[in-house]
Design an enzyme around this catalytic site. Structure first.
Site, PDB file in Angstrom:
ATOM      1  N   ARG A  62     -10.269   0.303   7.982  1.00 18.41           N
ATOM      2  CA  ARG A  62      -9.856  -1.051   8.366  1.00 18.41           C
ATOM      3  C   ARG A  62     -10.969  -1.817   9.046  1.00 18.41           C
ATOM      4  O   ARG A  62     -10.760  -2.978   9.431  1.00 18.41           O
ATOM      5  CB  ARG A  62      -8.683  -0.979   9.349  1.00 18.41           C
ATOM      6  CG  ARG A  62      -7.346  -0.742   8.695  1.00 18.41           C
ATOM      7  CD  ARG A  62      -6.336  -0.499   9.780  1.00 18.41           C
ATOM      8  NE  ARG A  62      -5.204  -1.361   9.671  1.00 18.41           N
ATOM      9  CZ  ARG A  62      -4.042  -0.989   9.115  1.00 18.41           C
ATOM     10  NH1 ARG A  62      -3.880   0.200   8.626  1.00 18.41           N
ATOM     11  NH2 ARG A  62      -3.056  -1.820   9.066  1.00 18.41           N
ATOM     12  N   ARG A 111      11.473  -1.317  11.985  1.00 23.85           N
ATOM     13  CA  ARG A 111      10.067  -1.034  12.337  1.00 23.85           C
ATOM     14  C   ARG A 111       9.610  -2.070  13.364  1.00 23.85           C
ATOM     15  O   ARG A 111       9.696  -3.279  13.121  1.00 23.85           O
ATOM     16  CB  ARG A 111       9.184  -1.036  11.079  1.00 23.85           C
ATOM     17  CG  ARG A 111       7.771  -0.584  11.394  1.00 23.85           C
ATOM     18  CD  ARG A 111       6.964  -0.283  10.159  1.00 23.85           C
ATOM     19  NE  ARG A 111       5.603  -0.769  10.355  1.00 23.85           N
ATOM     20  CZ  ARG A 111       4.612  -0.617   9.508  1.00 23.85           C
ATOM     21  NH1 ARG A 111       4.812   0.026   8.373  1.00 23.85           N
ATOM     22  NH2 ARG A 111       3.418  -1.094   9.781  1.00 23.85           N
ATOM     23  N   ARG A 129      11.725  -6.219   5.921  1.00 19.90           N
ATOM     24  CA  ARG A 129      11.702  -4.788   6.228  1.00 19.90           C
ATOM     25  C   ARG A 129      12.092  -4.545   7.684  1.00 19.90           C
ATOM     26  O   ARG A 129      12.827  -3.615   8.003  1.00 19.90           O
ATOM     27  CB  ARG A 129      10.320  -4.182   5.946  1.00 19.90           C
ATOM     28  CG  ARG A 129      10.328  -2.677   6.205  1.00 19.90           C
ATOM     29  CD  ARG A 129       9.007  -2.010   5.906  1.00 19.90           C
ATOM     30  NE  ARG A 129       7.962  -2.554   6.763  1.00 19.90           N
ATOM     31  CZ  ARG A 129       6.682  -2.304   6.594  1.00 19.90           C
ATOM     32  NH1 ARG A 129       6.268  -1.551   5.600  1.00 19.90           N
ATOM     33  NH2 ARG A 129       5.782  -2.830   7.416  1.00 19.90           N
ATOM     34  N   LYS A 135       0.835  -1.217   0.000  1.00 22.59           N
ATOM     35  CA  LYS A 135       0.000   0.000   0.000  1.00 22.59           C
ATOM     36  C   LYS A 135       0.864   1.261   0.000  1.00 22.59           C
ATOM     37  O   LYS A 135       0.650   2.177  -0.785  1.00 22.59           O
ATOM     38  CB  LYS A 135      -0.930   0.013   1.232  1.00 22.59           C
ATOM     39  CG  LYS A 135      -1.862  -1.197   1.336  1.00 22.59           C
ATOM     40  CD  LYS A 135      -2.828  -1.086   2.498  1.00 22.59           C
ATOM     41  CE  LYS A 135      -2.201  -1.126   3.879  1.00 22.59           C
ATOM     42  NZ  LYS A 135      -1.553  -2.405   4.238  1.00 22.59           N
ATOM     43  N   ARG A 159      -1.229  -8.953  13.260  1.00 18.56           N
ATOM     44  CA  ARG A 159      -1.727  -7.986  12.264  1.00 18.56           C
ATOM     45  C   ARG A 159      -2.500  -8.708  11.166  1.00 18.56           C
ATOM     46  O   ARG A 159      -3.521  -8.214  10.686  1.00 18.56           O
ATOM     47  CB  ARG A 159      -0.553  -7.199  11.666  1.00 18.56           C
ATOM     48  CG  ARG A 159       0.014  -6.163  12.630  1.00 18.56           C
ATOM     49  CD  ARG A 159       1.453  -5.788  12.310  1.00 18.56           C
ATOM     50  NE  ARG A 159       1.633  -5.104  11.051  1.00 18.56           N
ATOM     51  CZ  ARG A 159       2.819  -4.981  10.443  1.00 18.56           C
ATOM     52  NH1 ARG A 159       3.906  -5.496  10.986  1.00 18.56           N
ATOM     53  NH2 ARG A 159       2.900  -4.331   9.302  1.00 18.56           N
TER      54      ARG A 159
END
Ligand code: AP5
Ligand code: MG
Length: 193
Positions: free
Chosen positions: A92, A137, A131, A14, A148
């Site tokens: 969401r 992160r 990532r 996204k 998630r």
């Protein structure tokens, strides 16, 4: 205005594809995840509260998110120098989806397209772990990624049906190079703009 929702699981691309969309179509970008991470980095009360959910992979409560979204939307569009907005990571939940449509309607606007990036779970996990290793992160660790994904399947995917019924859902194969995927997205956006 050209208002696009970019929709998909954690790691579906996204944010990456939003960057391309902003440039090609002169859109403003609203990433609710980025907004919350900026609050956390600034050490605000909202940032601390948000982090208590984000670190577990849970969603921030709808009422709070809906207020934040409306205020960020007004701030980003007040100068009239963008041609529309990309919503990345919002909505969401079904209540967020309903609130977004109402918020836009009150402003004489609507969603032109919901672009849904389809990516297999194994690839999502690989991308996010990688990532996490590169950027640090904090929610990109295996346990939080699983949480998630659960939240996405249980609370977020019902929106697909809602947008399908409205006739604005466009499913896109989200595997391939970034440019290949962007080509697929641009074909959809060019039709609705
Ligand atoms: P948010 O920041 O929105 O995270 P997310 O939805 O989990 O998605 P990501 O940002 O991880 O992935 P993405 O789809 O943007 O993919 P990206 O382009 O980065 O939300 C974080 C948290 O904030 C939530 O868990 C929640 O707690 C809270 N929150 C946010 N919004 C909320 C809301 N509305 N309501 C309640 N709570 C909310 O790509 C991922 C990686 O893959 C990158 O490294 C990228 O380089 C790579 N990549 C991209 N495309 C490709 C490709 N084609 N091939 C290979 N690699 C690729
Ligand atoms: Mg993102």
């Amino acid at each position: 205005m050209l208002n696009i929702v970019i929709f998909g699981a954690p790691g579906s691309g996204k944010g990456t594809q939003s960057e391309n969309l902003i440039e090609k179509y002169n859109l403003a970008h609203i990433s609710t995840g980025d907004v919350l991470r900026a609050e956390k980095a600034a050490g605000t009360e909202l940032g601390k509260l948000a982090d208590s959910y984000m670190s577990k992979g849970q969603l921030i409560p709808d009422e709070l998110m809906i207020d934040i979204l409306a205020s960020v939307f007004d701030q980003k569009t007040k100068n009239g120098d963008c041609k529309g907005v990309i919503f990345d990571g919002f909505p969401r939940t079904i209540p967020q989806g309903t609130a977004l449509s109402e918020m836009l309607k009150e402003r004489g606007e609507k969603i032109a397209a919901v672009v849904s990036l389809d990516v297999a779970e194994e690839e999502l996990i690989d991308r996010l772990i990688s990532r996490g290793q590169k950027t640090g992160r904090t929610d990109d660790n295996y346990e939080t990624i699983k949480a998630r994904l659960d939240v996405y399947y249980n609370q977020t995917t019902p929106l697909k049906e809602m947008y399908e019924k409205e006739g604005i859902l466009h499913a896109i194969e989200g595997i391939g190079t970034i440019d290949e995927i962007f080509g697929r997205i641009a074909t959809v956006v060019d039709k609705v703009k």
